[in-house]
Design a protein around this motif. Structure first.
Motif, PDB file in Angstrom:
ATOM      1  N   SER A   1       0.875  -1.108   0.139  1.00 34.77           N
ATOM      2  CA  SER A   1      -0.051   0.057   0.016  1.00 34.77           C
ATOM      3  C   SER A   1       1.259   1.343   0.091  1.00 34.77           C
ATOM      4  CB  SER A   1      -1.053  -0.053   1.227  1.00 34.77           C
ATOM      5  OG  SER A   1      -0.424   0.081   2.395  1.00 34.77           O
TER       6      SER A   1
ATOM      7  N   LEU B   1      -5.337   1.783   5.383  1.00 30.42           N
ATOM      8  CA  LEU B   1      -5.022   0.221   5.398  1.00 30.42           C
ATOM      9  C   LEU B   1      -3.218   0.066   5.460  1.00 30.42           C
ATOM     10  CD1 LEU B   1      -5.054  -2.483   4.156  1.00 30.42           C
ATOM     11  CD2 LEU B   1      -4.690  -1.467   1.857  1.00 30.42           C
TER      12      LEU B   1
ATOM     13  N   LEU C   1      -8.481  -6.497   6.068  1.00 28.10           N
ATOM     14  CA  LEU C   1      -9.622  -6.589   4.878  1.00 28.10           C
ATOM     15  C   LEU C   1     -10.675  -5.552   4.909  1.00 28.10           C
ATOM     16  CD1 LEU C   1     -10.308 -10.325   4.868  1.00 28.10           C
ATOM     17  CD2 LEU C   1      -9.008  -9.038   3.199  1.00 28.10           C
ATOM     18  N   ALA C   2     -10.953  -5.259   6.188  1.00 22.39           N
ATOM     19  CA  ALA C   2     -12.044  -3.805   6.334  1.00 22.39           C
ATOM     20  C   ALA C   2     -11.388  -2.604   5.671  1.00 22.39           C
ATOM     21  CB  ALA C   2     -12.475  -3.739   7.626  1.00 22.39           C
ATOM     22  N   THR C   3     -10.081  -2.292   6.126  1.00 26.35           N
ATOM     23  CA  THR C   3      -9.779  -1.089   5.698  1.00 26.35           C
ATOM     24  C   THR C   3      -9.069  -1.232   4.147  1.00 26.35           C
ATOM     25  OG1 THR C   3      -7.558  -1.866   6.336  1.00 26.35           O
ATOM     26  CG2 THR C   3      -8.857  -0.216   8.001  1.00 26.35           C
ATOM     27  N   GLY C   4      -8.796  -2.291   3.910  1.00 29.33           N
ATOM     28  CA  GLY C   4      -8.608  -2.588   2.403  1.00 29.33           C
ATOM     29  C   GLY C   4      -9.804  -2.480   1.664  1.00 29.33           C
ATOM     30  N   THR C   5     -10.997  -2.707   1.948  1.00 29.49           N
ATOM     31  CA  THR C   5     -12.418  -2.571   1.297  1.00 29.49           C
ATOM     32  C   THR C   5     -12.819  -1.051   1.389  1.00 29.49           C
ATOM     33  OG1 THR C   5     -13.039  -4.862   2.085  1.00 29.49           O
ATOM     34  CG2 THR C   5     -14.707  -3.183   1.173  1.00 29.49           C
ATOM     35  N   TRP C   6     -12.542  -0.273   2.331  1.00 24.82           N
ATOM     36  CA  TRP C   6     -12.629   0.992   2.476  1.00 24.82           C
ATOM     37  C   TRP C   6     -11.883   1.634   1.205  1.00 24.82           C
ATOM     38  CZ3 TRP C   6     -10.199   5.554   3.226  1.00 24.82           C
ATOM     39  CH2 TRP C   6     -10.912   6.927   3.722  1.00 24.82           C
TER      40      TRP C   6
ATOM     41  N   ALA D   1     -10.701   0.614  -1.482  1.00 28.08           N
ATOM     42  CA  ALA D   1     -11.125   0.196  -2.795  1.00 28.08           C
ATOM     43  C   ALA D   1     -12.458   1.064  -3.138  1.00 28.08           C
ATOM     44  CB  ALA D   1     -11.339  -1.373  -2.851  1.00 28.08           C
ATOM     45  N   LEU D   2     -13.274   1.255  -2.007  1.00 27.92           N
ATOM     46  CA  LEU D   2     -14.483   1.968  -2.169  1.00 27.92           C
ATOM     47  C   LEU D   2     -14.152   3.503  -2.551  1.00 27.92           C
ATOM     48  CD1 LEU D   2     -16.940   0.049   0.207  1.00 27.92           C
ATOM     49  CD2 LEU D   2     -16.739  -0.173  -2.508  1.00 27.92           C
ATOM     50  N   THR D   3     -13.221   3.936  -1.801  1.00 22.52           N
ATOM     51  CA  THR D   3     -13.131   5.522  -1.835  1.00 22.52           C
ATOM     52  C   THR D   3     -11.627   5.866  -2.699  1.00 22.52           C
ATOM     53  OG1 THR D   3     -11.633   5.247   0.368  1.00 22.52           O
ATOM     54  CG2 THR D   3     -13.891   5.687   0.508  1.00 22.52           C
TER      55      THR D   3
END
Length: 261
Positions: free
Chosen positions: A175, A205, A249-254, A256-258
């Motif tokens: 990252s 992340l 995974l939660a911060t990675g998803t955030w 990817a979405l933002t």
């Protein structure tokens, strides 16, 4: 077998003491620098966010200091030669000083530290920080490879903690590299202001995954102070690793979405 492992670890620690002392002292100095600049922020004020802020010498000083101390301690459990470990620790220590020093210098000058190509001096600082980041990636990747090639030493739960910590750390490195690459691309295409804000989505992340290599081994060490059975300790460690992976995974998803392309 446990006695042999403990003896091997103790021998490596004795052989690495000079490098360790330098690394620990430097880590404490970096933490002290971060704390000092928090005081400067309290007196001087200014924005906490943005490319020019006292936040950067605060967070980088604390983060690099903790990471340096953590890596120095955690690598004592790796099955690696004392001489190689000493060299890697010394280079890692110097690189941490370079990173925090460059960021702190630019904060006092009132200019951005990363992705700043406004003047020849600013470009030199920015490029040195980028090169230093590349060196960090190489060093930490080497430690991660060692951790997975040979089972780390340590008490119940420590081998898993060390390996999981380095695995998650690789996410932090990836990252971080993505942030630098994105920022440099925007800077070179004439989008300087966008470059300063392009890393926001990946920062959570990067921050979460960076410190797994400290949090998980500390948990393993704390469990040695309990009377829990080995089965219980292993279950707790697996649960902790699972929780940390979920956070990544939660911060990675955030991210990817933002993330803005």
């Amino acid at each position: 077998m446990e006695i042999m492992r403990a003896t091997g670890t103790d021998a490596r620690r004795r052989a690495a003491r000079p490098a360790e002392r330098i690394a620990y002292a430097t880590g404490l100095a970096l933490i002290a620098s971060g704390a000092f600049h928090l005081g400067v922020f309290g007196v001087d004020g200014g924005p906490w966010d943005g490319p020019v802020s006292w936040r950067k010498p605060v967070t980088f000083g604390l983060s690099f200091g903790l990471t340096l101390i953590a890596l120095t301690w955690v690598t004592s459990y790796l099955q690696v030669g004392a001489r190689l470990r000493n060299v890697l620790l010394v280079v890692f220590t110097a690189d941490c000083v370079l990173e925090v020093g460059g960021i702190t210098l630019q904060a006092w000058r009132g200019v951005p530290s990363h992705l700043n190509m406004e003047t020849a001096f600013d470009t030199a600082v920015s490029m040195s920080l980028a090169v230093g980041g590349g060196v960090l990636v190489v060093l930490l990747t080497v430690f991660a490879i060692v951790a997975f090639r040979n089972r780390p030493d340590g008490p119940t739960g420590m081998p898993l903690a060390v390996r999981a910590g380095f695995a998650v750390l690789l996410v932090a490195l990836a990252s971080g590299a993505a942030m630098i690459a994105r920022g440099v691309t925007l800077t070179r295409t004439g989008h300087q202001e966008a470059a300063y804000h392009s890393t926001a989505a990946l920062k959570p992340l990067h921050g979460v995954s960076l410190h797994a290599v400290l949090v998980l081994p500390v948990l393993a060490w704390l469990m040695t102070r309990t009377s829990w059975s080995e089965l219980t300790k292993n279950r707790v460690m697996y649960a902790a690793v699972s929780a940390y992976v979920a956070a990544v995974l939660a911060t990675g998803t955030w991210a990817a979405l933002t993330y803005e392309t």
